[in-house]
Design a protein around this motif. Structure first.
Motif, PDB file in Angstrom:
ATOM      1  N   GLU A  54      -1.545   0.833   6.780  1.00 42.70           N
ATOM      2  CA  GLU A  54      -2.508   0.697   5.684  1.00 42.70           C
ATOM      3  C   GLU A  54      -3.774   1.522   5.977  1.00 42.70           C
ATOM      4  O   GLU A  54      -4.379   2.098   5.077  1.00 42.70           O
ATOM      5  N   CYS A  55      -4.184   1.553   7.251  1.00 41.97           N
ATOM      6  CA  CYS A  55      -5.407   2.282   7.615  1.00 41.97           C
ATOM      7  C   CYS A  55      -5.121   3.750   7.921  1.00 41.97           C
ATOM      8  O   CYS A  55      -6.029   4.490   8.287  1.00 41.97           O
TER       9      CYS A  55
ATOM     10  N   TYR B 215      12.948  -3.680  -6.813  1.00 43.06           N
ATOM     11  CA  TYR B 215      12.771  -3.011  -5.524  1.00 43.06           C
ATOM     12  C   TYR B 215      14.112  -2.478  -5.007  1.00 43.06           C
ATOM     13  O   TYR B 215      14.212  -1.338  -4.567  1.00 43.06           O
ATOM     14  N   ARG B 216      15.118  -3.324  -5.074  1.00 49.25           N
ATOM     15  CA  ARG B 216      16.420  -2.918  -4.540  1.00 49.25           C
ATOM     16  C   ARG B 216      16.964  -1.687  -5.250  1.00 49.25           C
ATOM     17  O   ARG B 216      17.722  -0.916  -4.688  1.00 49.25           O
ATOM     18  N   ARG B 217      16.569  -1.532  -6.521  1.00 53.68           N
ATOM     19  CA  ARG B 217      17.109  -0.403  -7.285  1.00 53.68           C
ATOM     20  C   ARG B 217      16.114   0.730  -7.497  1.00 53.68           C
ATOM     21  O   ARG B 217      16.393   1.651  -8.246  1.00 53.68           O
ATOM     22  N   SER B 218      14.957   0.629  -6.864  1.00 53.25           N
ATOM     23  CA  SER B 218      14.031   1.748  -7.015  1.00 53.25           C
ATOM     24  C   SER B 218      13.524   2.253  -5.671  1.00 53.25           C
ATOM     25  O   SER B 218      12.917   3.319  -5.598  1.00 53.25           O
ATOM     26  N   GLY B 219      13.768   1.479  -4.604  1.00 52.81           N
ATOM     27  CA  GLY B 219      13.397   1.950  -3.281  1.00 52.81           C
ATOM     28  C   GLY B 219      11.917   1.762  -2.993  1.00 52.81           C
ATOM     29  O   GLY B 219      11.077   1.807  -3.894  1.00 52.81           O
ATOM     30  N   GLY B 220      11.604   1.563  -1.728  1.00 50.82           N
ATOM     31  CA  GLY B 220      10.220   1.277  -1.339  1.00 50.82           C
ATOM     32  C   GLY B 220       9.251   2.401  -1.665  1.00 50.82           C
ATOM     33  O   GLY B 220       8.099   2.158  -2.023  1.00 50.82           O
ATOM     34  N   HIS B 221       9.721   3.639  -1.573  1.00 51.46           N
ATOM     35  CA  HIS B 221       8.781   4.750  -1.787  1.00 51.46           C
ATOM     36  C   HIS B 221       8.330   4.881  -3.230  1.00 51.46           C
ATOM     37  O   HIS B 221       7.308   5.504  -3.509  1.00 51.46           O
ATOM     38  N   SER B 222       9.092   4.303  -4.151  1.00 55.17           N
ATOM     39  CA  SER B 222       8.695   4.415  -5.553  1.00 55.17           C
ATOM     40  C   SER B 222       7.397   3.657  -5.827  1.00 55.17           C
ATOM     41  O   SER B 222       6.791   3.827  -6.887  1.00 55.17           O
ATOM     42  N   TYR B 223       6.976   2.826  -4.889  1.00 55.60           N
ATOM     43  CA  TYR B 223       5.731   2.068  -5.085  1.00 55.60           C
ATOM     44  C   TYR B 223       4.502   2.837  -4.594  1.00 55.60           C
ATOM     45  O   TYR B 223       3.378   2.451  -4.893  1.00 55.60           O
ATOM     46  N   GLU B 224       4.724   3.890  -3.826  1.00 57.41           N
ATOM     47  CA  GLU B 224       3.623   4.683  -3.260  1.00 57.41           C
ATOM     48  C   GLU B 224       2.529   3.792  -2.687  1.00 57.41           C
ATOM     49  O   GLU B 224       1.339   3.955  -2.990  1.00 57.41           O
ATOM     50  N   SER B 225       2.960   2.857  -1.865  1.00 62.90           N
ATOM     51  CA  SER B 225       2.051   1.845  -1.373  1.00 62.90           C
ATOM     52  C   SER B 225       2.575   1.372  -0.018  1.00 62.90           C
ATOM     53  O   SER B 225       3.782   1.260   0.165  1.00 62.90           O
ATOM     54  N   THR B 226       1.675   1.136   0.927  1.00 63.27           N
ATOM     55  CA  THR B 226       2.124   0.726   2.266  1.00 63.27           C
ATOM     56  C   THR B 226       2.991  -0.513   2.189  1.00 63.27           C
ATOM     57  O   THR B 226       4.031  -0.602   2.813  1.00 63.27           O
TER      58      THR B 226
ATOM     59  N   ARG C  91      11.052  11.745  10.816  1.00 61.41           N
ATOM     60  CA  ARG C  91      11.353  12.402   9.539  1.00 61.41           C
ATOM     61  C   ARG C  91      10.105  12.708   8.729  1.00 61.41           C
ATOM     62  O   ARG C  91      10.179  13.181   7.594  1.00 61.41           O
ATOM     63  N   GLU C  92       8.966  12.391   9.322  1.00 66.13           N
ATOM     64  CA  GLU C  92       7.673  12.595   8.658  1.00 66.13           C
ATOM     65  C   GLU C  92       7.599  11.900   7.312  1.00 66.13           C
ATOM     66  O   GLU C  92       7.182  12.462   6.300  1.00 66.13           O
ATOM     67  N   GLU C  93       8.065  10.667   7.333  1.00 62.11           N
ATOM     68  CA  GLU C  93       8.010   9.837   6.127  1.00 62.11           C
ATOM     69  C   GLU C  93       7.154   8.619   6.416  1.00 62.11           C
ATOM     70  O   GLU C  93       6.697   8.433   7.539  1.00 62.11           O
ATOM     71  N   THR C  94       7.027   7.768   5.413  1.00 60.98           N
ATOM     72  CA  THR C  94       6.390   6.473   5.646  1.00 60.98           C
ATOM     73  C   THR C  94       7.468   5.396   5.525  1.00 60.98           C
ATOM     74  O   THR C  94       8.516   5.642   4.925  1.00 60.98           O
ATOM     75  N   PRO C  95       7.226   4.201   6.085  1.00 58.10           N
ATOM     76  CA  PRO C  95       8.221   3.134   5.947  1.00 58.10           C
ATOM     77  C   PRO C  95       8.448   2.802   4.471  1.00 58.10           C
ATOM     78  O   PRO C  95       7.520   2.884   3.670  1.00 58.10           O
ATOM     79  N   SER C  96       9.685   2.441   4.134  1.00 55.19           N
ATOM     80  CA  SER C  96       9.947   2.074   2.741  1.00 55.19           C
ATOM     81  C   SER C  96      10.050   0.558   2.583  1.00 55.19           C
ATOM     82  O   SER C  96      10.291   0.055   1.494  1.00 55.19           O
ATOM     83  N   HIS C  97       9.866  -0.147   3.676  1.00 53.74           N
ATOM     84  CA  HIS C  97      10.003  -1.615   3.667  1.00 53.74           C
ATOM     85  C   HIS C  97       9.160  -2.106   4.830  1.00 53.74           C
ATOM     86  O   HIS C  97       9.071  -1.423   5.849  1.00 53.74           O
ATOM     87  N   ILE C  98       8.571  -3.289   4.715  1.00 50.99           N
ATOM     88  CA  ILE C  98       7.662  -3.707   5.786  1.00 50.99           C
ATOM     89  C   ILE C  98       8.381  -4.273   7.007  1.00 50.99           C
ATOM     90  O   ILE C  98       7.833  -4.287   8.091  1.00 50.99           O
TER      91      ILE C  98
ATOM     92  N   THR D 151      -1.871  -3.965  -3.648  1.00 48.79           N
ATOM     93  CA  THR D 151      -2.307  -2.575  -3.765  1.00 48.79           C
ATOM     94  C   THR D 151      -3.131  -2.314  -5.030  1.00 48.79           C
ATOM     95  O   THR D 151      -4.202  -1.710  -4.948  1.00 48.79           O
ATOM     96  N   PRO D 152      -2.697  -2.760  -6.225  1.00 49.43           N
ATOM     97  CA  PRO D 152      -3.552  -2.533  -7.392  1.00 49.43           C
ATOM     98  C   PRO D 152      -4.892  -3.270  -7.319  1.00 49.43           C
ATOM     99  O   PRO D 152      -5.846  -2.869  -7.963  1.00 49.43           O
ATOM    100  N   LEU D 153      -4.963  -4.318  -6.501  1.00 44.85           N
ATOM    101  CA  LEU D 153      -6.260  -4.974  -6.344  1.00 44.85           C
ATOM    102  C   LEU D 153      -7.244  -4.016  -5.685  1.00 44.85           C
ATOM    103  O   LEU D 153      -8.434  -4.023  -5.971  1.00 44.85           O
ATOM    104  N   ARG D 154      -6.715  -3.185  -4.804  1.00 47.43           N
ATOM    105  CA  ARG D 154      -7.562  -2.260  -4.072  1.00 47.43           C
ATOM    106  C   ARG D 154      -7.769  -0.965  -4.848  1.00 47.43           C
ATOM    107  O   ARG D 154      -8.870  -0.460  -4.951  1.00 47.43           O
TER     108      ARG D 154
END
Ligand code: SF4
Lengths: 253, 459
Positions: free
Chosen positions: B112-113, B314-325, B139-146, B335-338
């Motif tokens: 997040e930071c 989520y299961r059908r759009s993948g974690g990255h579709s949220y563009e959020s940690t 892979r120079e990606e971000t996690p798609s699930h916590i 995330t939208p709160l922030r």
């Protein structure tokens, strides 16, 4: 007992047979009913979009139209949940009329089982029925057990259906996954919505569902849309239609 | 980009989307079996929820208690208002120790930071030691699930990645072989690290200690070898008593992966002899959420990931579709709160099915908060013109019975007479993959009136 029918706006316009099946059921159980003509919509489409100021006039109208009735019965878990669980921001806590109307609004299976104490439907319906558990009925009104919670609950609709002669049920892989309708979600997130619907339909196809049923026509509108486009051999009926049809073919003694 | 666009891309690769859906549903089912094996499951959830609500109601008290107790154990306690301050504090500590190589176990807070890019920019080597996180890092990606950061990656792709970075055999995709290779690779990093960074799952106010849960033991290894341990925690991680762990540890792993308990639940009470322990308490928007009663309960989240596993979207759009940690249902609140402007489509990536609410071990009313979040965005005028205007129009139409019935009848007539190509035009999002309902000649209200007329009842 003064009973009003609340027929959700899209059911009124596109699925009158579901309303008529509800009428048949109430007639059968000797319930006198009225259809207050001024009714339109509970406001759910606006509220679910976050547009509370736009939902407000419809909530006020709903209470105004239905005040004074002992029971308000609707063949829709989703709209009943809107009235019962999501009206608080439109009224003050002391608003007697609103409190009464909200408390007296019942989903059809709830009304049959919990108010009329109906335990069985004496009739026949010969088919393999697949039950779609509409989410708002399940997780907002708790008309049945959700697969996530470990609390035993009885499913009102499933029990009523199971009491019909000749009926059998298909066994699904995922017993209560959402169909993907979700109101404006169906269009705003069209890709995911349709994939969800397709997955539900495939589950029913694999399980041998011949008649797909649910407590909410909105889920069925979405699923039927997919079924018809893909020309699958599954008939779609609201559970009220199945109950009403069963009553017309009495059990042979 | 918006969620619908990214979700469409994800669904466009149907076999992959189906594979992703099934992989997560498998975890959800494991969770169901585990939850069902605990007779008092629902009581545990209620209990956990009550502890969290209570803690949130007195958060400052518990945080101060934790700080005092931790200091008494010899811990250096730092406070960071936001991600930047958090990163700077870490930079300072590392500099003071002349530490250059850092090993890090999983911490969504440091994601997040954006700690990794910050440290790399400042010349540090940071190695994520959780296997899944290491894969996404390579892979120079971000996690798609916590909890399952690499859930979107197939084992063949891991094989390719390891072949490129770790020199495994080309085409090898046996998970055991790949894991062994990763172990060897990580072992070297562990041994040469100057500092270990971890997250915190639970910080205990009563004792000043904290607990880190992992399945790989990487947190323990990462802080046992170097002489410097920095633990980063969000303010909401504090719990009042050590005995409360009995509630949360039972819920966490069962909800997350369907295990009875995480393989390692490591307790840290003060620094080891001869080494230093720092704890950074990070706000980064949390006190703002605490001040909003309708969203306060979201702070109770123990980051188990169950709401993601169960979410049909989520299961059908993948974690990255949220563009959020933090993706999925809880991420679509936090995330939208922030950053409401950038993430205004997230609360709408949801059918309000309520599965997340029922699965959440701390009973966060997720789908009601997602609904409330839509109202929050409306009040901030972030719904988008077309949505707002169509709802205004619809509200006006439905407010008048006459307009509603007239429009309804007109729509039914139009649908009956319009040619198919006109109805199923490209603008009709409904009709792309679905038929519209077959319009009846008469509405219910007409049929009801007819029925009453025929039976002699007043209509
Ligand atoms: S919101 Fe609940 S279910 Fe989702 S990650 Fe947090 S604790 Fe788990």
């Amino acid at each position: 007992m003064k009973v009003a029918l609340f027929i959700p706006c899209y059911v009124d316009q596109f699925y009158p047979q579901v309303g008529m099946a509800t009428v048949k059921l109430l007639d059968h159980f000797g319930v006198q009913h009225e259809f207050p003509k001024a009714q339109t919509c509970c406001g759910q489409p606006m509220a679910n979009s976050g547009c509370m100021p736009e939902a407000r006039p419809l909530a006020l109208k709903y209470v105004d139209v239905f005040k004074g009735y002992d029971y308000i019965v609707a063949p829709s878990g989703s709209c009943v949940s809107m009235v019962r669980n999501h009206y608080e921001s439109f009224f003050t806590e002391e608003d007697h009329a609103a409190n009464e109307v909200r408390k007296r609004t019942y989903e059809l299976s709830e009304f049959l089982v919990n108010v009329l104490n109906v335990t069985e439907i004496k009739g026949r319906f010969e088919s393999t029925v697949g039950i779609h558990q509409s989410c708002h009925g399940l997780r907002e009104l708790r008309l049945g057990p959700s697969s996530e919670t470990m609390k035993p609950r009885k499913s009102l609709m499933a029990n009523l259906l199971a009491s019909i002669d000749g009926i059998s049920f298909s066994k699904l892989q995922r017993i209560d996954e959402c169909c993907g309708f979700g109101g404006t979600f169906a269009v705003a997130e069209e890709a995911v919505s349709c994939m969800m619907g397709e997955d539900r339909v495939n589950d029913h196809l694999a399980a041998g569902t011949k008649v797909l049923t649910a407590g909410d026509m909105s889920c069925l509108m979405h699923l039927e849309g997919i079924i018809r486009r893909r020309k699958h051999d599954i008939k779609v009926m609201h559970f009220a239609e199945i109950l009403a049809e069963a009553l017309t073919s009495p059990v042979a003694v | 980009m918006s969620h619908p666009t990214l979700a469409q891309d994800f669904v466009d690769n149907k076999p992959r989307a189906q594979w992703h859906d099934k992989a997560l549903w498998f975890v959800r089912e494991k969770r169901d079996r585990m939850a069902a094996s605990v007779p008092e499951w629902e009581d545990l959830r209620s209990h956990a929820s009550a502890i969290k609500m209570h803690t949130m109601s007195q958060l400052p008290t518990y945080l101060e208690m934790f700080e005092a107790k931790a200091k008494a154990l010899g811990v250096h306690v730092h406070w960071a208002a936001d991600g930047d301050e958090h990163n700077r504090i870490i930079h300072d500590i590392l500099q003071k120790h002349n530490a250059k190589k850092v090993v890090k176990s999983k911490s969504m807070l440091t994601e997040e930071c954006h700690l990794n890019p910050f440290l790399e920019k400042n010349g540090y080597e940071v190695v994520d030691t959780d296997l899944g996180e290491r894969i996404v890092q390579l892979r120079e990606e971000t996690p798609s699930h916590i909890v399952l950061p690499a859930i979107h990656i197939k084992k063949e792709e891991v094989g390719e990645c390891f072949h490129k970075h770790l020199g495994t055999e080309k085409g090898a995709s046996d998970p055991k072989y790949l894991t062994e290779a990763a172990r060897g690779h990580l072992r070297e990093r562990f041994c040469s690290a100057d500092a270990g960074i971890t997250g915190v799952n639970f910080a205990i106010a009563e004792t000043g200690g904290f607990v880190v849960c992992t399945n790989e033991g990487n947190a323990d290894l990462g802080v046992s070898l170097p002489k410097l341990h920095i633990a980063c925690m969000g303010l909401e991680k504090v719990i009042p008593r050590a005995s409360d762990l009995a509630v949360f540890l039972r819920l966490l792993a069962r909800s997350a992966t369907g295990q009875p308990i995480t393989t390692y639940s490591s307790h840290f009470h003060g620094p080891r002899e001869g080494s230093e322990l720092h704890i950074i308490l990070v706000d980064n928007g949390r006190s703002g959420i605490l001040a909003k009663p309708e969203f306060r309960r979201s702070l109770g989240c123990i980051r188990c990931g169950a709401c993601m596993n169960t979410c049909p979207v989520y299961r059908r759009s993948g974690g990255h579709s949220y563009e959020s940690t933090v993706p999925g249902p809880i991420g679509s609140i936090l995330t939208p709160l922030r950053t409401p402007e950038q993430h205004s489509t997230l609360p709408f990536a949801c059918t309000l099915c309520g599965s997340c609410t029922d699965v959440c071990p701390v009973k966060i009313d997720l789908h009601h908060q997602l609904l409330a979040m839509r109202g929050f965005l409306d009040r901030k005028k972030l719904l988008g013109m077309s949505k707002k205007m169509s709802m205004k129009f619809l509200s006006g139409l439905l407010s008048s019975t006459w307009m509603f019935t007239t429009a309804g009848s007109a729509a039914r007539t139009a649908l009956r007479w319009m040619p198919r190509f006109a109805i199923y035009n490209p603008l009709n999002g409904w009709g792309k993959q679905r038929e519209l309902p077959e319009p009846p000649k008469k509405s219910f209200r007409e049929q009801y009136a007819d029925n009453n007329k025929n039976s002699g009842r007043p209509s």
